[in-house]
Design an enzyme around this catalytic site. Structure first.
Site, PDB file in Angstrom:
ATOM      1  CE  LYS A  56      -3.775  -2.545   2.135  1.00  0.00           C
ATOM      2  NZ  LYS A  56      -4.557  -2.907   3.331  1.00  0.00           N
TER       3      LYS A  56
ATOM      4  CD  GLN B  95      -3.651  -4.569   6.401  1.00  0.00           C
ATOM      5  OE1 GLN B  95      -3.691  -3.548   5.727  1.00  0.00           O
ATOM      6  NE2 GLN B  95      -4.115  -5.724   5.956  1.00  0.00           N
TER       7      GLN B  95
ATOM      8  CG  ASP C 200      -9.829  -0.265   5.259  1.00  0.00           C
ATOM      9  OD1 ASP C 200      -9.669  -0.794   4.154  1.00  0.00           O
ATOM     10  OD2 ASP C 200      -9.115  -0.507   6.248  1.00  0.00           O
TER      11      ASP C 200
HETATM   12  N1  GUN Z   1      -7.189  -7.034   5.897  1.00  0.00           N
HETATM   13  C1  GUN Z   1      -7.640  -7.760   4.830  1.00  0.00           C
HETATM   14  N2  GUN Z   1      -8.256  -6.959   3.951  1.00  0.00           N
HETATM   15  C2  GUN Z   1      -8.190  -5.705   4.452  1.00  0.00           C
HETATM   16  C3  GUN Z   1      -8.653  -4.446   3.991  1.00  0.00           C
HETATM   17  O1  GUN Z   1      -9.268  -4.297   2.932  1.00  0.00           O
HETATM   18  N3  GUN Z   1      -8.391  -3.399   4.796  1.00  0.00           N
HETATM   19  C4  GUN Z   1      -7.738  -3.525   5.973  1.00  0.00           C
HETATM   20  N4  GUN Z   1      -7.555  -2.442   6.699  1.00  0.00           N
HETATM   21  N5  GUN Z   1      -7.304  -4.669   6.434  1.00  0.00           N
HETATM   22  C5  GUN Z   1      -7.527  -5.754   5.671  1.00  0.00           C
END
Ligand code: GUN
Length: 291
Positions: A49, A93, A116
């Site tokens: 990211k 996350q 998110d």
């Molecule tokens: N863990 C797995 N997928 C995601 C996501 O789309 N966002 C976040 N923050 N954590 C994740």
């Protein structure tokens, strides 16, 4: 059988965003990336990211609180980021350590910075078909993959495997929306479903998001179906340098020959999730009155 190339589609979206950000005057978009502890998968996702943000010209601010941070201190960090006029988007996350209430953390993020799409308001806007909010990245990426690979859901039976907040529920709502490309007839299957293969075999479009390695086998899929594999599972593999190989929720070798279209793992939904996060961040910046 046609492979839906998530790397290629994500690269096209990233290129579009790069052009958009290059044309911005003033402060560039900024995303705060919060990772608690060092779960290996999370380390690699956050790195990806950060790298993609830099490539587009989005500022990435990394926060790595220790694994034993209290819920109260994590809330305090989120409150500071919510109040920071230089931060457009916040991503915490998942998964978080067990002692932290993950849903409470998602709800703590200000809705206008919730890139998110996990908090109550943004999930509610998906149900209300209100495009002013943020759609969670993996479901948004799945819809984009379907649209850009020419799969219209109208009149199709869409079967979603899994009811998670992050994928199953929101993607089912998106497929159901009364708008171009969607209008699917949607069934959600989960661990409490009786005779699951009887449902999956009816799917014109099957979206597998249960987090079980190679769970969907050929006998569960209707010939000609479009299969979207959301799973990213690590299977031990001593032949690999890393010691594992990545597989989806679909047994690719047996299912792929049956499908009209299928996403590979890796290289399907995964790269799209990152591209949609970046798209949401640019949107948050565009809507930020303190830009
Ligand atoms: N863990 C797995 N997928 C995601 C996501 O789309 N966002 C976040 N923050 N954590 C994740």
């Amino acid at each position: 059988m046609e492979l839906i190339d998530g790397n290629q589609i994500a690269a096209a979206i990233i290129a579009e965003l790069k052009t958009e950000v290059a044309g911005l005057t003033g402060r560039k978009p900024c995303i705060a990336l919060v990772r608690v502890g060092d779960d290996p998968a999370s380390v690699s996702y956050v790195k990806k990211k950060e790298k993609t943000a830099a490539e587009i010209g989005i500022e990435g601010r990394i926060h790595l609180p220790p694994v034993d941070i209290t819920q109260e201190d994590l809330f305090a960090l989120i409150d500071r980021l919510n109040a920071d006029p230089g931060v457009d988007g916040i991503l915490v996350q998942s998964p978080l350590p067990k002692h932290i209430d993950e849903l409470a953390v998602f709800r703590r993020v200000a809705p206008e910075k919730d890139v998110d799409g996990f908090n109550t308001l943004n999930l509610g806007k998906v149900a209300q078909e209100d495009d002013t909010g943020f759609v969670a990245c993996t479901p948004a990426g799945i819809m984009e993959l379907l649209a850009r690979s020419g799969t219209d859901l109208k009149g199709k039976h869409v079967v979603v495997l899994g009811r998670s907040l992050i994928v199953g529920k929101p993607v089912a709502l998106l497929a159901l929306q009364k708008k171009a490309g969607a209008n699917g007839t949607v069934t959600i299957c989960h661990s409490g479903t009786t005779n699951l293969p009887s449902f999956t075999r009816q799917a014109d479009v099957l979206i597998a998001a249960i987090g079980r390695a190679e769970f969907v086998t050929a006998d569960m899929v209707k010939p000609g179906a479009v299969v979207i594999d959301v799973g990213i599972n690590r299977l031990p593999d001593p032949a690999k340098k890393s010691g594992y190989r990545l597989v989806g929720d679909v047994h690719f070798a047996s299912v792929a020959p049956l499908c009209s279209k299928i996403t590979p793992v890796p290289g399907g939904v995964g790269p799209m999730t990152v591209a949609m996060l970046m798209q949401n961040t640019v949107k948050a910046h565009r809507l930020n009155p303190r830009r």
